[in-house]
Design an enzyme around this catalytic site. Structure first.
Site, PDB file in Angstrom:
ATOM      1  N   SER A  55       0.730  -1.045  -0.073  1.00 48.08           N
ATOM      2  CA  SER A  55       0.098   0.074   0.184  1.00 48.08           C
ATOM      3  C   SER A  55       1.002   1.237  -0.037  1.00 48.08           C
ATOM      4  O   SER A  55       1.960   1.142   0.753  1.00 48.08           O
ATOM      5  CB  SER A  55      -0.749  -0.110   1.203  1.00 48.08           C
ATOM      6  N   TYR A  63      -1.311  -1.013  10.781  1.00 50.69           N
ATOM      7  CA  TYR A  63      -1.899  -1.550   9.572  1.00 50.69           C
ATOM      8  C   TYR A  63      -0.640  -1.351   8.657  1.00 50.69           C
ATOM      9  O   TYR A  63      -0.152  -2.237   8.134  1.00 50.69           O
ATOM     10  CB  TYR A  63      -3.277  -0.906   8.690  1.00 50.69           C
ATOM     11  N   LYS A 103       2.269  -4.062   6.697  1.00 47.20           N
ATOM     12  CA  LYS A 103       2.538  -4.128   5.236  1.00 47.20           C
ATOM     13  C   LYS A 103       4.202  -3.949   4.857  1.00 47.20           C
ATOM     14  O   LYS A 103       4.927  -4.607   4.149  1.00 47.20           O
ATOM     15  CB  LYS A 103       1.932  -2.843   4.315  1.00 47.20           C
TER      16      LYS A 103
HETATM   17  P1  NAD Z   1     -10.886  -7.108   0.853  1.00 42.41           P
HETATM   18  O1  NAD Z   1     -11.050  -6.921   2.406  1.00 42.41           O
HETATM   19  O2  NAD Z   1     -12.002  -6.889  -0.049  1.00 42.41           O
HETATM   20  O3  NAD Z   1     -10.267  -8.506   0.520  1.00 42.41           O
HETATM   21  C1  NAD Z   1      -9.515  -9.210   1.073  1.00 42.41           C
HETATM   22  C2  NAD Z   1      -9.906 -10.643   1.270  1.00 42.41           C
HETATM   23  O4  NAD Z   1      -8.998 -11.642   2.157  1.00 42.41           O
HETATM   24  C3  NAD Z   1     -11.384 -11.034   2.008  1.00 42.41           C
HETATM   25  O5  NAD Z   1     -12.108 -11.650   0.869  1.00 42.41           O
HETATM   26  C4  NAD Z   1     -11.388 -11.524   3.154  1.00 42.41           C
HETATM   27  O6  NAD Z   1     -12.189 -12.398   3.355  1.00 42.41           O
HETATM   28  C5  NAD Z   1      -9.829 -12.207   2.846  1.00 42.41           C
HETATM   29  N1  NAD Z   1      -9.093 -12.745   3.990  1.00 42.41           N
HETATM   30  C6  NAD Z   1      -8.811 -11.866   5.065  1.00 42.41           C
HETATM   31  N2  NAD Z   1      -7.924 -12.480   5.917  1.00 42.41           N
HETATM   32  C7  NAD Z   1      -7.832 -13.867   5.466  1.00 42.41           C
HETATM   33  C8  NAD Z   1      -7.115 -14.806   5.782  1.00 42.41           C
HETATM   34  N3  NAD Z   1      -6.312 -14.935   7.151  1.00 42.41           N
HETATM   35  N4  NAD Z   1      -7.253 -16.092   5.167  1.00 42.41           N
HETATM   36  C9  NAD Z   1      -8.003 -16.100   4.025  1.00 42.41           C
HETATM   37  N5  NAD Z   1      -8.660 -15.188   3.745  1.00 42.41           N
HETATM   38  C10 NAD Z   1      -8.529 -14.035   4.171  1.00 42.41           C
HETATM   39  O7  NAD Z   1      -9.752  -6.039   0.749  1.00 42.41           O
HETATM   40  P2  NAD Z   1      -9.040  -5.372  -0.564  1.00 42.41           P
HETATM   41  O8  NAD Z   1      -9.451  -4.173  -0.615  1.00 42.41           O
HETATM   42  O9  NAD Z   1      -9.571  -6.524  -1.903  1.00 42.41           O
HETATM   43  O10 NAD Z   1      -7.652  -5.684  -0.294  1.00 42.41           O
HETATM   44  C11 NAD Z   1      -6.802  -6.750  -0.871  1.00 42.41           C
HETATM   45  C12 NAD Z   1      -5.313  -6.578  -0.213  1.00 42.41           C
HETATM   46  O11 NAD Z   1      -4.878  -5.144  -0.632  1.00 42.41           O
HETATM   47  C13 NAD Z   1      -5.050  -6.477   1.471  1.00 42.41           C
HETATM   48  O12 NAD Z   1      -4.257  -7.061   1.671  1.00 42.41           O
HETATM   49  C14 NAD Z   1      -5.272  -4.868   1.749  1.00 42.41           C
HETATM   50  O13 NAD Z   1      -4.498  -4.669   2.790  1.00 42.41           O
HETATM   51  C15 NAD Z   1      -4.247  -4.371   0.245  1.00 42.41           C
HETATM   52  N6  NAD Z   1      -4.585  -2.972   0.009  1.00 42.41           N
HETATM   53  C16 NAD Z   1      -6.013  -2.741  -0.081  1.00 42.41           C
HETATM   54  C17 NAD Z   1      -6.209  -1.228  -0.273  1.00 42.41           C
HETATM   55  C18 NAD Z   1      -7.646  -0.604  -0.587  1.00 42.41           C
HETATM   56  O14 NAD Z   1      -8.049   0.557  -0.480  1.00 42.41           O
HETATM   57  N7  NAD Z   1      -8.633  -1.559  -0.963  1.00 42.41           N
HETATM   58  C19 NAD Z   1      -5.159  -0.330  -0.442  1.00 42.41           C
HETATM   59  C20 NAD Z   1      -3.825  -0.834  -0.300  1.00 42.41           C
HETATM   60  C21 NAD Z   1      -3.719  -2.104   0.049  1.00 42.41           C
HETATM   61  C1  UD1 Z   2      -6.898   5.557   3.795  1.00 38.91           C
HETATM   62  C2  UD1 Z   2      -5.947   4.884   5.003  1.00 38.91           C
HETATM   63  C3  UD1 Z   2      -4.665   4.175   4.235  1.00 38.91           C
HETATM   64  C4  UD1 Z   2      -5.183   3.261   3.370  1.00 38.91           C
HETATM   65  C5  UD1 Z   2      -6.126   3.868   2.397  1.00 38.91           C
HETATM   66  C6  UD1 Z   2      -6.609   2.679   1.321  1.00 38.91           C
HETATM   67  C7  UD1 Z   2      -6.185   6.249   7.158  1.00 38.91           C
HETATM   68  C8  UD1 Z   2      -5.539   7.470   7.829  1.00 38.91           C
HETATM   69  N1  UD1 Z   2      -5.456   6.190   5.962  1.00 38.91           N
HETATM   70  O1  UD1 Z   2      -5.904   6.492   3.106  1.00 38.91           O
HETATM   71  O2  UD1 Z   2      -3.739   3.731   5.373  1.00 38.91           O
HETATM   72  O3  UD1 Z   2      -3.938   2.646   2.672  1.00 38.91           O
HETATM   73  O4  UD1 Z   2      -7.143   4.356   3.237  1.00 38.91           O
HETATM   74  O5  UD1 Z   2      -7.429   1.678   2.193  1.00 38.91           O
HETATM   75  O6  UD1 Z   2      -7.188   5.943   7.318  1.00 38.91           O
HETATM   76  N2  UD1 Z   2     -12.163  11.590   3.667  1.00 38.91           N
HETATM   77  C9  UD1 Z   2     -13.027  12.464   4.184  1.00 38.91           C
HETATM   78  N3  UD1 Z   2     -14.302  11.908   4.731  1.00 38.91           N
HETATM   79  C10 UD1 Z   2     -14.426  10.596   4.909  1.00 38.91           C
HETATM   80  C11 UD1 Z   2     -13.254   9.480   4.377  1.00 38.91           C
HETATM   81  C12 UD1 Z   2     -12.436  10.403   3.721  1.00 38.91           C
HETATM   82  O7  UD1 Z   2     -13.083  13.738   3.996  1.00 38.91           O
HETATM   83  O8  UD1 Z   2     -15.512  10.162   5.528  1.00 38.91           O
HETATM   84  C13 UD1 Z   2     -10.988  12.218   2.933  1.00 38.91           C
HETATM   85  C14 UD1 Z   2      -9.654  11.848   3.705  1.00 38.91           C
HETATM   86  O9  UD1 Z   2      -9.568  12.945   4.942  1.00 38.91           O
HETATM   87  C15 UD1 Z   2      -8.758  11.758   2.444  1.00 38.91           C
HETATM   88  C16 UD1 Z   2      -9.650  11.435   1.565  1.00 38.91           C
HETATM   89  O10 UD1 Z   2     -11.075  11.475   1.772  1.00 38.91           O
HETATM   90  O11 UD1 Z   2      -8.282  13.362   2.273  1.00 38.91           O
HETATM   91  C17 UD1 Z   2      -9.393  10.225   1.016  1.00 38.91           C
HETATM   92  O12 UD1 Z   2      -9.478   9.106   2.311  1.00 38.91           O
HETATM   93  P1  UD1 Z   2      -9.603   7.561   2.170  1.00 38.91           P
HETATM   94  O13 UD1 Z   2     -10.418   7.124   1.125  1.00 38.91           O
HETATM   95  O14 UD1 Z   2      -9.812   7.129   3.751  1.00 38.91           O
HETATM   96  O15 UD1 Z   2      -8.165   7.203   1.857  1.00 38.91           O
HETATM   97  P2  UD1 Z   2      -6.600   7.640   2.466  1.00 38.91           P
HETATM   98  O16 UD1 Z   2      -6.762   8.919   3.318  1.00 38.91           O
HETATM   99  O17 UD1 Z   2      -5.681   7.784   1.437  1.00 38.91           O
END
Ligand code: NAD
Ligand code: UD1
Length: 334
Positions: A124, A148, A152
């Site tokens: 991330s 979190y 990572k």
């Molecule tokens: P998500 O929660 O939709 O998907 C994660 C999946 O993993 C879920 O289906 C959950 O049931 C499964 N899971 C969790 N723990 C498990 C375990 N111990 N064994 C088997 N399955 C398990 O999340 P996502 O948004 O698809 O994210 C996927 C990956 O990307 C995660 O590792 C997350 O940290 C990373 N990531 C997501 C974002 C984002 O904004 N969505 C941003 C940066 C990184």
């Molecule tokens: C958040 C997480 C980050 C994670 C990322 C993707 C925090 C501090 N950071 O980041 O670790 O990798 O999500 O999952 O939680 N905002 C509002 N109102 C809301 C929600 C968000 O104003 O109700 C604003 C935030 O202040 C930010 C922007 O929208 O400026 C995006 O927010 P968000 O979607 O939560 O993503 P990140 O802040 O980038």
């Protein structure tokens, strides 16, 4: 290739599975449904017209993972399984280290013992903390501010140590910026359990009257309109990035790539675009800044362009349109 996809029923996993199947890879999804739904797997089948191999189980269960790797004749792993809520990670850090760090360790041990050494890992942009320079390049100093993020970064360090000890591993670390949107079909999308933390799902829920209003966390940042700026990336672009990363693993490596567009949008710009595509008014209030938020965060995507031959193609309008389409077709999720 035979690709084992951990967490393949989740938001990013489902979209990536669609792209893998479209490119004729064979997949096996492993998920414990902690944050997803079996229906998501059925929807992947509906979109692709292909049967999906699926086993319910946990990545922390090393014997289970070894058996799946062996039975499936797995050649590469895409590792999405993990937890992602920053606030929850501060309240329950041990759970986050267990799922995200110990879970990945078990997976790596299983892979090593089965001699499978190709891995695409979900990292991330959170590993950059509060970046000193924008746009963010991959060799920026890494620094995190919550459990979190640390989970990572710890895994990234483990992967780099592993590669140093055994350079026959093929590892792509993907640092996602802000994945949003949904598949064009409206069949798969993000289905947050409870109150979403991230901006776009909340905006979509306010637009559909599921939530009354949005709180904007601060309008006094040193940005163009005072609200936070992020690099939103369409989930399908992100998914295609995974395919390109997998293809790049024909060469041994341990490289980290930014998956972002390089464009930053403010909270107010996102609201305005969402109002436009949905034709709904998004009610909001200005609230105080959220702990841990940075003013601005956007990628330099050049390295991924050069090394992976990948570039995000979809803009903010398409992200909002597809998110809205998913929201209206699935008002309460799967
Ligand atoms: P998500 O929660 O939709 O998907 C994660 C999946 O993993 C879920 O289906 C959950 O049931 C499964 N899971 C969790 N723990 C498990 C375990 N111990 N064994 C088997 N399955 C398990 O999340 P996502 O948004 O698809 O994210 C996927 C990956 O990307 C995660 O590792 C997350 O940290 C990373 N990531 C997501 C974002 C984002 O904004 N969505 C941003 C940066 C990184
Ligand atoms: C958040 C997480 C980050 C994670 C990322 C993707 C925090 C501090 N950071 O980041 O670790 O990798 O999500 O999952 O939680 N905002 C509002 N109102 C809301 C929600 C968000 O104003 O109700 C604003 C935030 O202040 C930010 C922007 O929208 O400026 C995006 O927010 P968000 O979607 O939560 O993503 P990140 O802040 O980038």
């Amino acid at each position: 290739m035979n690709v084992l996809v951990t967490g393949g029923a989740g938001f990013i996993g489902t979209h990536t599975c669609v792209e893998l199947l479209k490119s004729n890879h064979s997949i096996l999804i492993i998920d414990n449904f902690e944050n997803s739904h079996p229906e998501a797997v059925k929807r992947v089948e509906a979109i692709t017209g292909k049967k999906v191999n699926f086993r319910q189980g946990d990545v922390r269960d090393i014997a289970f993972i070894k058996k799946q790797i062996t039975d499936f004749k797995c050649e590469a792993v895409m590792h999405f399984a993990g937890l992602k809520a920053v606030g929850e990670s501060c309240q329950n850090p041990l759970k986050y280290y267990d799922y995200n760090v110990a879970g990945t360790l078990s997976l790596l041990q299983a892979m090593q013992s089965c001699n499978v050494k190709k891995l695409v890992f979900s990292s991330s942009a959170t590993v950059y903390g509060a970046p000193k320079r924008l746009p963010i390049v991959e060799d920026t100093e890494l620094h995190t501010t919550n459990p979190y993020g640390r989970s990572k970064l710890i895994v990234e360090d483990i992967l780099r140590d592993l590669y140093t000890s055994d350079p026959s591993w093929h590892i792509a670390i993907l640092r996602y910026f802000n994945p949003v949107g949904a598949h064009k079909s409206g069949l798969i999308g993000e289905d947050p359990i409870g109150i979403p933390n991230n901006l776009m799902p909340i905006v979509a829920q306010v637009a559909s009257n599921r939530r009354e209003k949005l709180s904007i966390w601060g309008n006094d940042y040193p940005t163009k309109d005072g609200t936070g700026i992020r690099d939103y990336i369409h989930i399908v672009d992100l998914a295609i990035g995974h395919l390109k990363a997998l293809e790049s693993l024909n060469v041994a490596q341990c490289n980290a790539y930014n998956l972002g567009t390089g464009n930053g949008y403010s909270v107010l710009e996102v609201i305005k675009m969402f109002e436009h595509v949905s034709n709904q008014k998004i009610e909001y209030e200005i609230a105080s800044r959220r702990d841990g938020d940075v003013a601005e965060c956007y990628a330099d995507p050049l390295y991924a362009m050069q090394q992976l031959d990948w570039k995000a193609e979809r803009g903010l309008r398409e992200m909002c349109e597809d998110m809205w389409n998913w929201q209206i077709k699935n008002p309460t999720g799967y």
